[in-house]
Design a protein around this motif. Sequence first.
Motif, PDB file in Angstrom:
ATOM      1  N   ALA A  73      15.768  39.860  21.439  1.00 12.80           N
ATOM      2  CA  ALA A  73      15.232  38.836  22.340  1.00 12.80           C
ATOM      3  C   ALA A  73      14.160  39.419  23.259  1.00 12.80           C
ATOM      4  N   LEU A  74      14.370  40.643  23.726  1.00 11.72           N
ATOM      5  CA  LEU A  74      13.355  41.311  24.543  1.00 11.72           C
ATOM      6  C   LEU A  74      12.082  41.535  23.736  1.00 11.72           C
ATOM      7  N   GLY A  75      12.261  41.919  22.473  1.00 16.28           N
ATOM      8  CA  GLY A  75      11.112  42.126  21.599  1.00 16.28           C
ATOM      9  C   GLY A  75      10.268  40.869  21.461  1.00 16.28           C
ATOM     10  N   GLU A  76      10.920  39.719  21.370  1.00 18.52           N
ATOM     11  CA  GLU A  76      10.190  38.455  21.282  1.00 18.52           C
ATOM     12  C   GLU A  76       9.415  38.180  22.571  1.00 18.52           C
ATOM     13  N   LYS A  77      10.021  38.510  23.711  1.00 18.72           N
ATOM     14  CA  LYS A  77       9.336  38.315  24.991  1.00 18.72           C
ATOM     15  C   LYS A  77       8.156  39.273  25.141  1.00 18.72           C
ATOM     16  N   VAL A  78       8.327  40.498  24.657  1.00 21.40           N
ATOM     17  CA  VAL A  78       7.233  41.467  24.690  1.00 21.40           C
ATOM     18  C   VAL A  78       6.070  40.967  23.836  1.00 21.40           C
ATOM     19  N   LYS A  79       6.407  40.420  22.687  1.00 20.69           N
ATOM     20  CA  LYS A  79       5.380  39.874  21.799  1.00 20.69           C
ATOM     21  C   LYS A  79       4.630  38.725  22.473  1.00 20.69           C
ATOM     22  N   ALA A  80       5.359  38.018  23.351  1.00 21.19           N
ATOM     23  CA  ALA A  80       4.757  36.877  24.049  1.00 21.19           C
ATOM     24  C   ALA A  80       4.028  37.282  25.325  1.00 21.19           C
ATOM     25  N   GLY A  81       4.051  38.600  25.645  1.00 26.05           N
ATOM     26  CA  GLY A  81       3.264  39.055  26.788  1.00 26.05           C
ATOM     27  C   GLY A  81       4.025  39.743  27.909  1.00 26.05           C
ATOM     28  N   LEU A  82       5.356  39.857  27.801  1.00 24.96           N
ATOM     29  CA  LEU A  82       6.138  40.549  28.825  1.00 24.96           C
ATOM     30  C   LEU A  82       5.831  42.045  28.787  1.00 24.96           C
ATOM     31  N   HIS A  83       5.584  42.640  29.953  1.00 26.80           N
ATOM     32  CA  HIS A  83       5.295  44.073  30.042  1.00 26.80           C
ATOM     33  C   HIS A  83       6.493  44.792  30.654  1.00 26.80           C
ATOM     34  N   ILE A  84       7.175  45.585  29.842  1.00 27.94           N
ATOM     35  CA  ILE A  84       8.319  46.377  30.310  1.00 27.94           C
ATOM     36  C   ILE A  84       8.256  47.753  29.654  1.00 27.94           C
ATOM     37  N   GLN A  85       9.071  48.659  30.181  1.00 24.48           N
ATOM     38  CA  GLN A  85       9.362  49.901  29.480  1.00 24.48           C
ATOM     39  C   GLN A  85      10.870  50.034  29.421  1.00 24.48           C
ATOM     40  N   ALA A  86      11.358  50.809  28.466  1.00 26.65           N
ATOM     41  CA  ALA A  86      12.799  50.839  28.244  1.00 26.65           C
ATOM     42  C   ALA A  86      13.285  52.248  27.939  1.00 26.65           C
ATOM     43  N   VAL A  87      14.578  52.431  28.166  1.00 27.95           N
ATOM     44  CA  VAL A  87      15.298  53.622  27.721  1.00 27.95           C
ATOM     45  C   VAL A  87      16.500  53.146  26.925  1.00 27.95           C
ATOM     46  N   ALA A  88      16.864  53.898  25.894  1.00 28.59           N
ATOM     47  CA  ALA A  88      17.929  53.462  24.992  1.00 28.59           C
ATOM     48  C   ALA A  88      19.139  54.384  25.094  1.00 28.59           C
ATOM     49  N   SER A  89      20.318  53.815  24.854  1.00 25.96           N
ATOM     50  CA  SER A  89      21.562  54.566  24.966  1.00 25.96           C
ATOM     51  C   SER A  89      22.008  55.186  23.650  1.00 25.96           C
TER      52      SER A  89
END
Length: 227
Positions: free
Chosen positions: A35-51
Amino acid sequence: MDAKKLAAESAVEYVEDGMTVGLGTGSTASWAIKALGEKVKAGLHIQAVASSVASEDLAKQYGIQLTDFSELSRIDVTIDGADEVDAQCNLIKGGGGALLREKIIAYNSSQFIVVVDESKLVRTLGKFPLPVEIVPFAAELTLKQLKNLGCETSIRQKDGKNFVTDNGNLIADCFFNQIEVPELLNNSILLIPGVVESGLFLHPKVHRVIVGYADGTLHLLKGDKKK
């Protein structure tokens, strides 16, 4: 609609532009990453760290920018699942074997949002075996000490071999059946040499719990609604 998917997509609504996001591990967390990936594709700018390596790979697949922990000033929000949630919002986590990294990220997050379906809600923790990450050295001795706390233990297996975490450790699955005082048990487990971390996530660090139901409804078990 899949109840886990529904809860995960609701949690993603708390993510805002410019945030640093912690990505959990497991089936429910995967829905949140997608779901975050879809928002990023739509223009959301974030950075992430994975567990986990698995979540890192999924994030890359969906175009989510990953950052190095050495470059972090904060983690704004982490979204993850749970294997059990009790009435006080204590959790058992670690069914996917990433409990240590999940706990580090959750502990260092301004918001830790847990997403589950209704099947994960319990009155008392313990039906799901409690995962405990232990070092391989003298693992048999560590298992004996864990058994002294009143549980049956076994080293987790995968493909006929000992399951090895991303940290090179083992998972001891501990069958308590009922965990009446999670705080006390957690402290007792962490005092055992050879234990790295337990899969008990205690309620003060759990800021929101979003529960998805099979009928398509959502319930906020803990935390404020998004404004």
